[in-house]
Motif scaffolding. Structure first.
Motif, PDB file in Angstrom:
ATOM      1  N   ALA A 114      10.013  -2.889   2.449  1.00  0.00           N
ATOM      2  CA  ALA A 114       9.089  -2.362   1.651  1.00  0.00           C
ATOM      3  C   ALA A 114       9.570  -1.071   0.953  1.00  0.00           C
ATOM      4  O   ALA A 114       9.201  -0.753  -0.138  1.00  0.00           O
ATOM      5  CB  ALA A 114       7.923  -2.261   2.462  1.00  0.00           C
ATOM      6  N   LEU A 115      10.313  -0.355   1.741  1.00  0.00           N
ATOM      7  CA  LEU A 115      10.613   1.127   1.242  1.00  0.00           C
ATOM      8  C   LEU A 115      11.598   1.006   0.211  1.00  0.00           C
ATOM      9  O   LEU A 115      11.524   1.901  -0.687  1.00  0.00           O
ATOM     10  CB  LEU A 115      11.372   1.988   2.388  1.00  0.00           C
ATOM     11  N   ASN A 116      12.094   0.037  -0.063  1.00  0.00           N
ATOM     12  CA  ASN A 116      13.344  -0.064  -1.184  1.00  0.00           C
ATOM     13  C   ASN A 116      12.611  -0.149  -2.637  1.00  0.00           C
ATOM     14  O   ASN A 116      13.371  -0.020  -3.521  1.00  0.00           O
ATOM     15  CB  ASN A 116      14.069  -1.268  -1.034  1.00  0.00           C
ATOM     16  N   HIS A 117      11.488  -0.333  -2.660  1.00  0.00           N
ATOM     17  CA  HIS A 117      10.707  -0.410  -3.965  1.00  0.00           C
ATOM     18  C   HIS A 117      10.574   1.003  -4.334  1.00  0.00           C
ATOM     19  O   HIS A 117      10.512   1.359  -5.643  1.00  0.00           O
ATOM     20  CB  HIS A 117       9.331  -0.948  -3.589  1.00  0.00           C
ATOM     21  N   THR A 162      15.816   3.834  -2.416  1.00  0.00           N
ATOM     22  CA  THR A 162      16.897   3.012  -2.334  1.00  0.00           C
ATOM     23  C   THR A 162      17.587   2.967  -0.972  1.00  0.00           C
ATOM     24  O   THR A 162      17.972   1.925  -0.160  1.00  0.00           O
ATOM     25  CB  THR A 162      17.927   3.252  -3.240  1.00  0.00           C
ATOM     26  N   ASP A 163      17.764   4.209  -0.177  1.00  0.00           N
ATOM     27  CA  ASP A 163      18.661   4.332   0.776  1.00  0.00           C
ATOM     28  C   ASP A 163      18.119   5.657   1.701  1.00  0.00           C
ATOM     29  O   ASP A 163      17.513   6.566   1.043  1.00  0.00           O
ATOM     30  CB  ASP A 163      20.207   3.937   0.867  1.00  0.00           C
ATOM     31  N   ARG A 164      18.684   5.943   2.816  1.00  0.00           N
ATOM     32  CA  ARG A 164      18.451   6.902   3.599  1.00  0.00           C
ATOM     33  C   ARG A 164      18.923   8.252   2.746  1.00  0.00           C
ATOM     34  O   ARG A 164      18.160   9.352   2.995  1.00  0.00           O
ATOM     35  CB  ARG A 164      19.286   6.939   4.993  1.00  0.00           C
ATOM     36  N   GLY A 186       0.752  -1.165   0.022  1.00  0.00           N
ATOM     37  CA  GLY A 186       0.000  -0.083   0.012  1.00  0.00           C
ATOM     38  C   GLY A 186       1.040   1.123  -0.071  1.00  0.00           C
ATOM     39  O   GLY A 186       0.410   2.341   0.419  1.00  0.00           O
ATOM     40  N   LEU A 187       1.932   1.212  -0.209  1.00  0.00           N
ATOM     41  CA  LEU A 187       2.876   2.238  -0.280  1.00  0.00           C
ATOM     42  C   LEU A 187       3.024   2.987  -1.753  1.00  0.00           C
ATOM     43  O   LEU A 187       3.150   2.323  -2.807  1.00  0.00           O
ATOM     44  CB  LEU A 187       4.497   1.731   0.083  1.00  0.00           C
ATOM     45  N   ASP A 188       3.375   4.305  -1.652  1.00  0.00           N
ATOM     46  CA  ASP A 188       3.843   5.070  -2.970  1.00  0.00           C
ATOM     47  C   ASP A 188       4.627   6.214  -2.423  1.00  0.00           C
ATOM     48  O   ASP A 188       4.905   6.108  -1.091  1.00  0.00           O
ATOM     49  CB  ASP A 188       2.601   5.571  -3.790  1.00  0.00           C
ATOM     50  N   LEU A 189       5.333   6.794  -3.104  1.00  0.00           N
ATOM     51  CA  LEU A 189       6.363   7.816  -2.520  1.00  0.00           C
ATOM     52  C   LEU A 189       5.729   8.888  -1.943  1.00  0.00           C
ATOM     53  O   LEU A 189       6.504   9.193  -0.956  1.00  0.00           O
ATOM     54  CB  LEU A 189       6.996   8.178  -3.970  1.00  0.00           C
ATOM     55  N   LEU A 206      16.499  11.604   2.010  1.00  0.00           N
ATOM     56  CA  LEU A 206      16.888  12.936   2.637  1.00  0.00           C
ATOM     57  C   LEU A 206      16.620  13.961   1.377  1.00  0.00           C
ATOM     58  O   LEU A 206      16.186  14.834   1.314  1.00  0.00           O
ATOM     59  CB  LEU A 206      18.165  12.828   3.166  1.00  0.00           C
ATOM     60  N   GLU A 207      17.331  13.465   0.103  1.00  0.00           N
ATOM     61  CA  GLU A 207      17.102  14.253  -1.018  1.00  0.00           C
ATOM     62  C   GLU A 207      15.705  14.548  -1.655  1.00  0.00           C
ATOM     63  O   GLU A 207      15.414  15.692  -1.891  1.00  0.00           O
ATOM     64  CB  GLU A 207      18.104  13.665  -2.015  1.00  0.00           C
ATOM     65  N   LEU A 208      14.913  13.234  -1.526  1.00  0.00           N
ATOM     66  CA  LEU A 208      13.727  13.446  -1.909  1.00  0.00           C
ATOM     67  C   LEU A 208      12.822  14.450  -1.091  1.00  0.00           C
ATOM     68  O   LEU A 208      11.999  15.200  -1.380  1.00  0.00           O
ATOM     69  CB  LEU A 208      12.906  12.143  -1.813  1.00  0.00           C
ATOM     70  N   LEU A 209      13.090  14.347   0.348  1.00  0.00           N
ATOM     71  CA  LEU A 209      12.668  15.080   1.254  1.00  0.00           C
ATOM     72  C   LEU A 209      13.008  16.693   1.066  1.00  0.00           C
ATOM     73  O   LEU A 209      12.051  17.592   1.293  1.00  0.00           O
ATOM     74  CB  LEU A 209      12.678  14.862   2.612  1.00  0.00           C
ATOM     75  N   ALA A 210      14.148  17.151   0.768  1.00  0.00           N
ATOM     76  CA  ALA A 210      14.521  18.321   0.559  1.00  0.00           C
ATOM     77  C   ALA A 210      13.686  18.864  -0.671  1.00  0.00           C
ATOM     78  O   ALA A 210      13.579  20.184  -0.620  1.00  0.00           O
ATOM     79  CB  ALA A 210      16.242  18.492   0.415  1.00  0.00           C
TER      80      ALA A 210
END
Length: 223
Positions: free
Chosen positions: A50-53, A56-58, A17-20, A62-66
């Motif tokens: 499940a997050l790796n779909h 890929t990593d922390r 049930g995850l998406d970005l 962080l880049e996506l959140l920024a």
């Protein structure tokens, strides 16, 4: 009598049930220094893998959140790019540095990570088009735009640091060193003692005016 079923384990990726957007929503409220992939997975009630779909990593998270914080801030701006390349540079730069300052804690992780982020670069496309149309060569336009972004990002970083309690550490360290020396460096002492605000809108306006004046001197001359 039927045998009780074991509790189902949530699947990976889309099956969980995850998406970005769901992942970013769970991670937005976590301080960058405390952010971990396991912490986000726990908040979502899913297996860490499940997050790796989607991420890929922390560091990627962080880049996506920024960029997510930046995009949501820029969406609030109603930018008028005027009619000249100078107008576009000024409007883009003012929007960029204010947005970078506003994302604060996410600034060290800010970079473009996905083609969908290119929508943020639309004002930069306008600047490039207008400068090329004004006769600047591609090398000059590339270097000018790189300098403009460098000014905005560097200023934003200093502004975030300088807004902390106690002032900017480099300036305070210089002030402390001059206090110990007690003699000499009169010019530097006068500047430090003046306590000019080098991290606010007036300083950025000075930086931007200086940038535009310098680039205008490189403009092609009519024969």
């Amino acid at each position: 009598m039927s045998t009780p079923k074991a509790p189902s384990r949530r699947g990976r990726g889309a099956r969980a049930g995850l998406d970005l957007e769901v992942i970013l929503g769970a991670a937005r409220g976590i301080d960058p220094d405390a952010l971990t992939m396991q912490g986000v997975a726990t908040a979502l009630g899913v297996d860490r893998k499940a997050l790796n779909h989607h991420v890929t990593d922390r560091e990627s998270l962080l880049e996506l959140l920024a960029i997510d914080a930046f995009r949501r801030r820029v969406d609030l701006d109603d930018r008028d790019l005027g009619t000249t390349w100078q107008d576009a540079c000024r409007a883009y730069a003012e929007s960029l540095w204010r947005s970078l300052v506003d994302i604060g804690q996410w600034l060290p992780y800010f970079r473009f990570t996905n083609p969908r982020d290119l929508v943020i670069a639309e004002p930069a496309e306008v600047i490039a088009e207008r400068m090329l149309a004004a006769g600047f060569d591609t090398v000059t336009v590339s270097r000018a735009m790189h300098l403009l972004v460098t000014i905005c990002r560097g200023f934003a970083q200093d502004a975030v640091t300088g807004s902390r309690s106690g002032g900017h550490p480099q300036i305070e360290d210089l002030r402390a060193a001059l206090a110990v020396e007690r003699a000499g460096y009169p010019a530097l002492r006068s500047l430090v003692d003046a306590r000019v605000d080098n991290f606010g809108a007036a300083q950025f306006a000075f930086d931007l005016d200086t940038f535009l004046a310098g680039i205008e001197r490189l403009a092609p001359r009519e024969s």
